[in-house]
Write a protein that holds these residues in place. Structure first.
Motif, PDB file in Angstrom:
ATOM      1  N   MET A 308       4.307 -39.541 -46.963  1.00  0.00           N
ATOM      2  CA  MET A 308       4.786 -40.678 -46.193  1.00  0.00           C
ATOM      3  C   MET A 308       6.308 -40.754 -46.210  1.00  0.00           C
ATOM      4  O   MET A 308       6.955 -41.004 -45.186  1.00  0.00           O
ATOM      5  N   ALA A 309       6.912 -40.519 -47.375  1.00  0.00           N
ATOM      6  CA  ALA A 309       8.369 -40.547 -47.475  1.00  0.00           C
ATOM      7  C   ALA A 309       8.992 -39.466 -46.596  1.00  0.00           C
ATOM      8  O   ALA A 309      10.041 -39.686 -45.970  1.00  0.00           O
ATOM      9  N   MET A 310       8.358 -38.275 -46.550  1.00  0.00           N
ATOM     10  CA  MET A 310       8.859 -37.202 -45.704  1.00  0.00           C
ATOM     11  C   MET A 310       8.822 -37.600 -44.228  1.00  0.00           C
ATOM     12  O   MET A 310       9.804 -37.424 -43.486  1.00  0.00           O
ATOM     13  N   LEU A 329       7.351 -38.426 -31.806  1.00  0.00           N
ATOM     14  CA  LEU A 329       6.003 -38.182 -32.331  1.00  0.00           C
ATOM     15  C   LEU A 329       5.609 -36.722 -32.161  1.00  0.00           C
ATOM     16  O   LEU A 329       4.903 -36.161 -33.009  1.00  0.00           O
ATOM     17  N   ALA A 330       6.041 -36.076 -31.068  1.00  0.00           N
ATOM     18  CA  ALA A 330       5.738 -34.656 -30.884  1.00  0.00           C
ATOM     19  C   ALA A 330       6.384 -33.824 -31.996  1.00  0.00           C
ATOM     20  O   ALA A 330       5.783 -32.872 -32.510  1.00  0.00           O
ATOM     21  N   CYS A 331       7.610 -34.183 -32.388  1.00  0.00           N
ATOM     22  CA  CYS A 331       8.267 -33.477 -33.501  1.00  0.00           C
ATOM     23  C   CYS A 331       7.533 -33.721 -34.816  1.00  0.00           C
ATOM     24  O   CYS A 331       7.365 -32.802 -35.629  1.00  0.00           O
ATOM     25  N   LEU A 332       7.087 -34.953 -35.045  1.00  0.00           N
ATOM     26  CA  LEU A 332       6.327 -35.240 -36.262  1.00  0.00           C
ATOM     27  C   LEU A 332       5.020 -34.458 -36.287  1.00  0.00           C
ATOM     28  O   LEU A 332       4.577 -33.996 -37.350  1.00  0.00           O
ATOM     29  N   ASN A 333       4.399 -34.286 -35.137  1.00  0.00           N
ATOM     30  CA  ASN A 333       3.165 -33.512 -35.074  1.00  0.00           C
ATOM     31  C   ASN A 333       3.416 -32.059 -35.460  1.00  0.00           C
ATOM     32  O   ASN A 333       2.634 -31.454 -36.204  1.00  0.00           O
TER      33      ASN A 333
END
Length: 471
Positions: A308-310, A329-333
């Motif tokens: 979560m912190a990452m 969100l695409a980058c997080l995916n």
């Protein structure tokens, strides 16, 4: 009832020794295989798990040894002759009993007592000494076990109940030994008890192995509980470091005249469940916009909290570069898709522009923000978006909403109610609209949510963030 000949000479002997020989061989072979595995197990006395495993191996070896001895007794004893007179049973043969097993008979009509040679060794008696009567037998037993032995013998002689129990004896020079006794009364033609027979086994090593298994299991359980408490404490500390509590409404330093009144809270589980990967965040950016986000990473404990912190760090970094919610969100995916430890996460990201009161947002399998206006509430229509980490190369749509002064936005994560019943949580949150309308600050609204959900049974963590558009 049968005489104790069943202890020394079975009442029902097989006609052929072949099947019993095969069983004896199987028992010996299995014991050898277990012993080989035990000797190949690392003897790390500092590891509770290894001590527990070796204790289980020892217990299994003793049980297999007992099984082999009983099968050998069944094989080696000769077939019985004509059945004995139930009133005056024949004196048994005691010289063929396997080690650690002895037998005895107490004839109540003649006062004759017969012990096997092995029973003398089990009870630590001199073979030249006469066998003890039932009245004398308790003298060998520890004081605290004598009532148990007396009760068993009395039940057999008076109520014709079978004997099945244990007691401890003190053997000279050998300490305390545990003896298991099984027996039955022998009834005469008139129904009275004429004698009592018993088979006694030295089960000290078996009980020692069982105690060792129990003690190592308990030690392992205590270490696991201690490790779980330590992990939970570390996860809580990590979560609190990343998501410090907001004691009051937060005003972001870069916000303009049309500011947002912000407040948020974490709702812990009502049990000792491990900390999950829920987060909330509000970040004031240098261009005067505000980024709001919330999410829930799968898993529990330190791993979920660090993951979560990452994610939260990545969200803040991309927000400061001006990345819009959908591409963010695409980058997080992609970040989760390339992570060493596979994980899934839901998330919702919103960018608020105060000069136009416009809200651009995107979601990844997360509950839509709730908009409260004029005493009523509704969920915003969600753009497309799948869970983060679920599909490689996923794209995320964006939606835009125009807000008005006095509007209130509420973000939350699953876990407010048991079973992650998202529909139930949304329904109850929307039911708070009248209370939100009468609230003066975002913090008052968060307090209303805590009163509604904070005291019930909750199996998981939950987060709530409230943003109120000021006049």
């Amino acid at each position: 009832m049968p005489s104790h000949l069943s202890a020394d000479r079975p009442a029902a002997q097989p006609h052929a020794h072949g099947p019993v020989d095969a069983l004896v061989s199987q028992a010996r072979r299995l014991k050898g295989e277990v012993d080989a595995v035990r000797r190949g197990t690392p003897a790390d006395e500092t590891d509770p798990r290894e001590r527990w495993r070796r204790a289980l191996y020892d217990l299994a070896l003793h049980q297999l040894e007992d099984l082999g001895q009983h099968l050998a007794q069944l094989r080696d004893d000769p077939p019985p002759g004509p059945g004995p007179d139930p009133v005056a049973p024949a004196v048994p043969r005691h010289d063929r009993l396997p080690g650690r097993v002895g037998s005895a008979e107490w004839n109540l009509l003649t006062d004759e007592v017969s012990w096997s040679g092995e029973l003398y060794r089990i009870l630590g008696r001199d073979p030249a000494a006469p066998p003890l009567t039932l009245d004398e037998l308790p003298s060998l037993v520890l004081d605290e076990d004598r009532p148990r032995l007396t009760s068993m013998v009395t039940g057999a002689l008076v109520d014709a109940r079978p004997i099945d129990g244990e007691f401890r004896v003190v053997r000279p020079g050998d300490g305390v030994r545990t003896v298991h006794m099984r027996g039955e009364p022998v009834l005469g033609a008139d129904g009275s008890t004429t004698s009592m027979w018993a088979v006694l086994r030295d089960v000290s090593e078996l009980r020692r192995c069982r105690r060792a298994v129990s003690e190592t299991r308990d030690s392992l359980r205590r270490r696991r509980h201690a490790a779980a408490r330590t992990e939970r404490r570390l996860a809580v500390e990590l979560q609190e470091a990343v998501l410090p509590p907001w004691p009051g409404s937060l005003r972001l330093p870069h916000a303009g005249a049309r500011n947002l009144d912000l407040s948020a809270a974490r709702l812990p589980p009502s049990t000792d469940a491990p900390i999950g990967g829920d987060w909330y965040d509000a970040l004031g950016l240098s261009d005067g916009t505000t980024l709001l986000s919330a999410g829930d990473l799968t898993g529990h404990g330190v791993g979920a909290a660090s993951g979560m912190a990452m994610l939260l760090g990545a969200v803040r970094a991309m927000a400061m570069t001006g990345t819009e919610p959908g591409p963010m969100l695409a980058c997080l995916n992609r970040l989760l898709d390339t992570a060493v430890q596979p994980a899934l996460s839901s998330a919702v990201c919103l960018r608020y522009r105060p000069e136009t009161r416009s809200l651009v947002w995107a979601q990844a399998g997360h509950p839509a923000p709730l908009l409260f206006r004029g005493g009523t509430g509704r969920a915003l229509d969600a753009p497309r978006g799948v869970l983060l980490g679920a599909t490689s190369g996923a794209s995320y749509g964006q939606a835009e909403e125009l807000l008005e002064a006095g509007d209130l936005l509420l973000l939350h994560t699953d876990g407010l109610v048991p079973g992650h019943a998202g529909g139930t949580a949304v329904h109850r949150l929307l039911g708070l609209a009248p209370r939100f309308a009468g609230a003066r600050t975002a913090q008052d609204c968060v307090r209303a949510v805590i009163r509604e959900f904070g005291e019930g049974e909750r199996e998981d963590n939950a987060c709530v963030l409230v943003a109120r558009v000021t006049a």
